[in-house]
Design a protein around this motif. Structure first.
Motif, PDB file in Angstrom:
ATOM      1  N   ILE A  28       0.829  -1.216   0.000  1.00  0.00           N
ATOM      2  CA  ILE A  28       0.000   0.000   0.000  1.00  0.00           C
ATOM      3  C   ILE A  28       0.855   1.255   0.000  1.00  0.00           C
ATOM      4  CG2 ILE A  28      -1.774   1.283   1.275  1.00  0.00           C
ATOM      5  CD1 ILE A  28      -2.639  -1.427   2.475  1.00  0.00           C
ATOM      6  N   VAL A  29       1.880   1.293   0.846  1.00  0.00           N
ATOM      7  CA  VAL A  29       2.655   2.529   1.020  1.00  0.00           C
ATOM      8  C   VAL A  29       3.919   2.563   0.179  1.00  0.00           C
ATOM      9  CG1 VAL A  29       1.776   2.773   3.360  1.00  0.00           C
ATOM     10  CG2 VAL A  29       3.991   1.666   3.007  1.00  0.00           C
ATOM     11  N   GLY A  30       4.342   1.428  -0.389  1.00  0.00           N
ATOM     12  CA  GLY A  30       5.548   1.393  -1.196  1.00  0.00           C
ATOM     13  C   GLY A  30       6.804   1.143  -0.379  1.00  0.00           C
ATOM     14  N   ASP A  31       7.932   1.059  -1.070  1.00  0.00           N
ATOM     15  CA  ASP A  31       9.207   0.754  -0.425  1.00  0.00           C
ATOM     16  C   ASP A  31       9.999   1.985  -0.022  1.00  0.00           C
ATOM     17  OD1 ASP A  31       8.955  -2.057  -0.627  1.00  0.00           O
ATOM     18  OD2 ASP A  31       9.581  -1.985  -2.739  1.00  0.00           O
ATOM     19  N   GLU A  32       9.538   3.163  -0.458  1.00  0.00           N
ATOM     20  CA  GLU A  32      10.339   4.355  -0.174  1.00  0.00           C
ATOM     21  C   GLU A  32      10.182   4.856   1.252  1.00  0.00           C
ATOM     22  OE1 GLU A  32       6.306   5.822  -1.465  1.00  0.00           O
ATOM     23  OE2 GLU A  32       7.726   4.231  -2.055  1.00  0.00           O
ATOM     24  N   ILE A  33       9.169   4.360   1.969  1.00  0.00           N
ATOM     25  CA  ILE A  33       8.936   4.765   3.360  1.00  0.00           C
ATOM     26  C   ILE A  33       9.698   3.838   4.298  1.00  0.00           C
ATOM     27  CG2 ILE A  33       7.197   5.161   5.144  1.00  0.00           C
ATOM     28  CD1 ILE A  33       7.020   7.080   2.821  1.00  0.00           C
ATOM     29  N   ASP A  34      10.452   4.426   5.230  1.00  0.00           N
ATOM     30  CA  ASP A  34      11.171   3.637   6.229  1.00  0.00           C
ATOM     31  C   ASP A  34      10.166   3.048   7.219  1.00  0.00           C
ATOM     32  OD1 ASP A  34      12.959   2.515   7.978  1.00  0.00           O
ATOM     33  OD2 ASP A  34      14.265   4.258   8.076  1.00  0.00           O
ATOM     34  N   ILE A  35      10.136   1.726   7.346  1.00  0.00           N
ATOM     35  CA  ILE A  35       9.208   1.042   8.249  1.00  0.00           C
ATOM     36  C   ILE A  35      10.017   0.230   9.254  1.00  0.00           C
ATOM     37  CG2 ILE A  35       7.301  -0.586   8.446  1.00  0.00           C
ATOM     38  CD1 ILE A  35       6.502   0.078   5.604  1.00  0.00           C
ATOM     39  N   ARG A  36       9.731   0.416  10.523  1.00  0.00           N
ATOM     40  CA  ARG A  36      10.410  -0.318  11.591  1.00  0.00           C
ATOM     41  C   ARG A  36       9.422  -1.203  12.355  1.00  0.00           C
ATOM     42  NH1 ARG A  36      15.622   1.853  12.611  1.00  0.00           N
ATOM     43  NH2 ARG A  36      16.254   2.755  10.610  1.00  0.00           N
ATOM     44  N   SER A  37       9.908  -2.353  12.800  1.00  0.00           N
ATOM     45  CA  SER A  37       9.103  -3.302  13.560  1.00  0.00           C
ATOM     46  C   SER A  37       9.360  -3.120  15.044  1.00  0.00           C
ATOM     47  CB  SER A  37       9.457  -4.733  13.133  1.00  0.00           C
ATOM     48  OG  SER A  37       8.778  -5.683  13.921  1.00  0.00           O
ATOM     49  N   VAL A  38       8.277  -2.958  15.819  1.00  0.00           N
ATOM     50  CA  VAL A  38       8.386  -2.767  17.260  1.00  0.00           C
ATOM     51  C   VAL A  38       7.480  -3.791  17.957  1.00  0.00           C
ATOM     52  CG1 VAL A  38       8.238  -1.155  19.189  1.00  0.00           C
ATOM     53  CG2 VAL A  38       8.749  -0.292  16.892  1.00  0.00           C
ATOM     54  N   ILE A  39       8.073  -4.701  18.716  1.00  0.00           N
ATOM     55  CA  ILE A  39       7.312  -5.694  19.475  1.00  0.00           C
ATOM     56  C   ILE A  39       7.276  -5.217  20.923  1.00  0.00           C
ATOM     57  CG2 ILE A  39       7.005  -8.126  19.965  1.00  0.00           C
ATOM     58  CD1 ILE A  39       7.303  -7.456  16.963  1.00  0.00           C
ATOM     59  N   VAL A  40       6.085  -4.938  21.427  1.00  0.00           N
ATOM     60  CA  VAL A  40       5.950  -4.334  22.754  1.00  0.00           C
ATOM     61  C   VAL A  40       5.308  -5.336  23.718  1.00  0.00           C
ATOM     62  CG1 VAL A  40       5.102  -2.378  24.082  1.00  0.00           C
ATOM     63  CG2 VAL A  40       5.664  -2.077  21.656  1.00  0.00           C
ATOM     64  N   PHE A  41       6.088  -5.790  24.686  1.00  0.00           N
ATOM     65  CA  PHE A  41       5.579  -6.642  25.762  1.00  0.00           C
ATOM     66  C   PHE A  41       5.285  -5.774  26.990  1.00  0.00           C
ATOM     67  CE2 PHE A  41       7.498  -9.845  23.127  1.00  0.00           C
ATOM     68  CZ  PHE A  41       6.810 -11.019  23.407  1.00  0.00           C
ATOM     69  N   SER A  42       4.486  -6.303  27.898  1.00  0.00           N
ATOM     70  CA  SER A  42       4.142  -5.561  29.110  1.00  0.00           C
ATOM     71  C   SER A  42       5.305  -5.569  30.096  1.00  0.00           C
ATOM     72  CB  SER A  42       2.906  -6.163  29.784  1.00  0.00           C
ATOM     73  OG  SER A  42       3.260  -7.294  30.553  1.00  0.00           O
ATOM     74  N   GLU A  43       5.195  -4.711  31.111  1.00  0.00           N
ATOM     75  CA  GLU A  43       6.206  -4.670  32.166  1.00  0.00           C
ATOM     76  C   GLU A  43       6.106  -5.880  33.083  1.00  0.00           C
ATOM     77  OE1 GLU A  43       3.960  -2.397  31.521  1.00  0.00           O
ATOM     78  OE2 GLU A  43       4.850  -0.401  31.286  1.00  0.00           O
ATOM     79  N   ARG A  44       5.034  -6.649  32.954  1.00  0.00           N
ATOM     80  CA  ARG A  44       4.798  -7.776  33.861  1.00  0.00           C
ATOM     81  C   ARG A  44       5.545  -9.043  33.448  1.00  0.00           C
ATOM     82  NH1 ARG A  44       0.104  -9.458  33.020  1.00  0.00           N
ATOM     83  NH2 ARG A  44      -0.391  -8.165  31.206  1.00  0.00           N
ATOM     84  N   CYS A  45       6.223  -9.003  32.301  1.00  0.00           N
ATOM     85  CA  CYS A  45       6.947 -10.180  31.851  1.00  0.00           C
ATOM     86  C   CYS A  45       8.450 -10.003  32.071  1.00  0.00           C
ATOM     87  CB  CYS A  45       6.656 -10.472  30.379  1.00  0.00           C
ATOM     88  SG  CYS A  45       7.490  -9.356  29.228  1.00  0.00           S
ATOM     89  N   THR A  46       9.179 -11.104  31.955  1.00  0.00           N
ATOM     90  CA  THR A  46      10.630 -11.084  32.055  1.00  0.00           C
ATOM     91  C   THR A  46      11.198 -11.829  30.856  1.00  0.00           C
ATOM     92  OG1 THR A  46      10.551 -11.116  34.482  1.00  0.00           O
ATOM     93  CG2 THR A  46      12.624 -11.747  33.448  1.00  0.00           C
ATOM     94  N   PHE A  47      12.091 -11.179  30.109  1.00  0.00           N
ATOM     95  CA  PHE A  47      12.712 -11.825  28.961  1.00  0.00           C
ATOM     96  C   PHE A  47      13.783 -12.801  29.436  1.00  0.00           C
ATOM     97  CE2 PHE A  47      11.737  -7.733  26.468  1.00  0.00           C
ATOM     98  CZ  PHE A  47      10.507  -8.241  26.066  1.00  0.00           C
ATOM     99  N   LYS A  48      13.723 -14.026  28.896  1.00  0.00           N
ATOM    100  CA  LYS A  48      14.714 -15.054  29.216  1.00  0.00           C
ATOM    101  C   LYS A  48      15.357 -15.543  27.921  1.00  0.00           C
ATOM    102  CE  LYS A  48      14.143 -15.606  33.719  1.00  0.00           C
ATOM    103  NZ  LYS A  48      15.230 -15.522  34.703  1.00  0.00           N
TER     104      LYS A  48
END
Length: 308
Positions: free
Chosen positions: A143-163
């Motif tokens: 839809i928007v084309g390749d000329e737009i910079d697109i970043r992926s952001v995965i947002v977890f809650s503060e209640r989790c702990t990354f292992k």
């Protein structure tokens, strides 16, 4: 009686104040979700909290969109939780309002959530959100084309702990909600990022907002497609988990649980539900052909054990 009447009146007044503030946000204007519905649904509440962390960007012209149903080539849709259109490009946010321990890596197909359950732990597998967001971005680019910079952001809650999260790509962020403001601000202020003007931001917003205003038929069809895919995922998870995730799972086990697992394999009885363990062979993934023990109670019980 007067005391409780006063307490109820205060609680009601606080609720109405929060509801009024909620209705003044762009989140409410775009989604139309009531405050009560948003607050009562864990996933929806997570999306709203992510928006609140980034709401300050609106004063600089940023635009927010929520729950976009983006069409795919096969006629189905993919749903994007949150999109932020900024002067530096588009942020595609996948919201995971999870608690517990989170295991996974960038290229692993399935991640795992481990929650305490008495003296044991409850484990749930879910599709790698990085893979999910890559698919979202793929169809969004149609839809928007390749000329737009697109970043992926995965947002977890503060209640989790990354292992043992293993990340290598610089343009993908896997963070907890309290980090999202700093990460996004750094992205917007980065001088190396290609900038776009406000007219382009507004144009992208107008082009994409139509994908938030879909009818109930489209939404129901999307849900049905997800259910069908979930059945496929369940089979793949059951067969890939022994070779892809078992070691990560065991890092979160107590000594007693590890002992119970070994005892279960020796006796050919599932230590989780007590049903018979059966010998299975993985049919998918790079370890196709590898044998493992699986619970005969699958899919209700997904216990698996590698054969060393």
């Amino acid at each position: 009686i007067c005391f409780w009447v006063t307490v109820i009146a205060i609680v009601f007044a606080v609720y109405k104040t929060k509801e009024k503030k909620f209705k003044s946000t762009s989140y409410y204007k775009v989604t139309g979700n009531s405050y009560r519905k948003t607050r009562s649904d864990l996933g929806t509440w997570g999306e709203y909290l992510t928006f609140k962390e980034l709401e300050h960007l609106e004063k600089d012209g940023a635009k927010f969109l929520f729950n976009l149903y983006i069409p795919k080539d096969d006629g189905t849709t993919t749903e994007i939780d949150v999109i932020v259109i900024t002067s530096s490009g588009i942020l595609v946010c996948e919201s995971k309002n999870y608690s517990g321990w989170i295991f996974g890596s960038e290229f692993q197909k399935y991640w795992m959530q481990t929650l305490p359950k008495g003296r044991k732990s409850h484990k749930t597998t879910f599709l790698n959100p990085i893979i999910q967001n890559k698919a979202h971005i793929k169809w969004l680019k149609n839809i928007v084309g390749d000329e737009i910079d697109i970043r992926s952001v995965i947002v977890f809650s503060e209640r989790c702990t990354f292992k043992d999260l293993n990340m290598k790509s610089d343009d993908i962020y896997v963070i907890q909600r309290f980090e999202v403001k700093r990460i996004v601000d750094d992205f917007i202020n980065c001088l190396e990022v290609r900038k776009i003007n406000q007219t382009k931001v507004d144009d992208l917003y107008n082009r994409l907002i139509v994908y938030t205003q879909v009818d109930e038929t489209t939404k129901q069809q999307h849900i049905e497609n997800l259910k069908k895919q979930h059945v496929v995922d369940e089979v793949e998870i059951h067969e890939e988990l022994p070779v892809e995730s078992e070691m990560a799972m065991r890092e979160g086990l107590t000594g007693q649980e590890k002992a119970e697992e070994l005892k279960g394999v020796d006796s050919k009885v599932c230590p989780h539900c007590g049903k018979q363990l059966v010998l299975r062979t993985a049919r998918y993934g790079k370890h196709a052909g590898r044998e493992f023990f699986g619970c005969s109670g699958y899919p209700n019980c997904k216990y698996v054990k590698n054969i060393e």
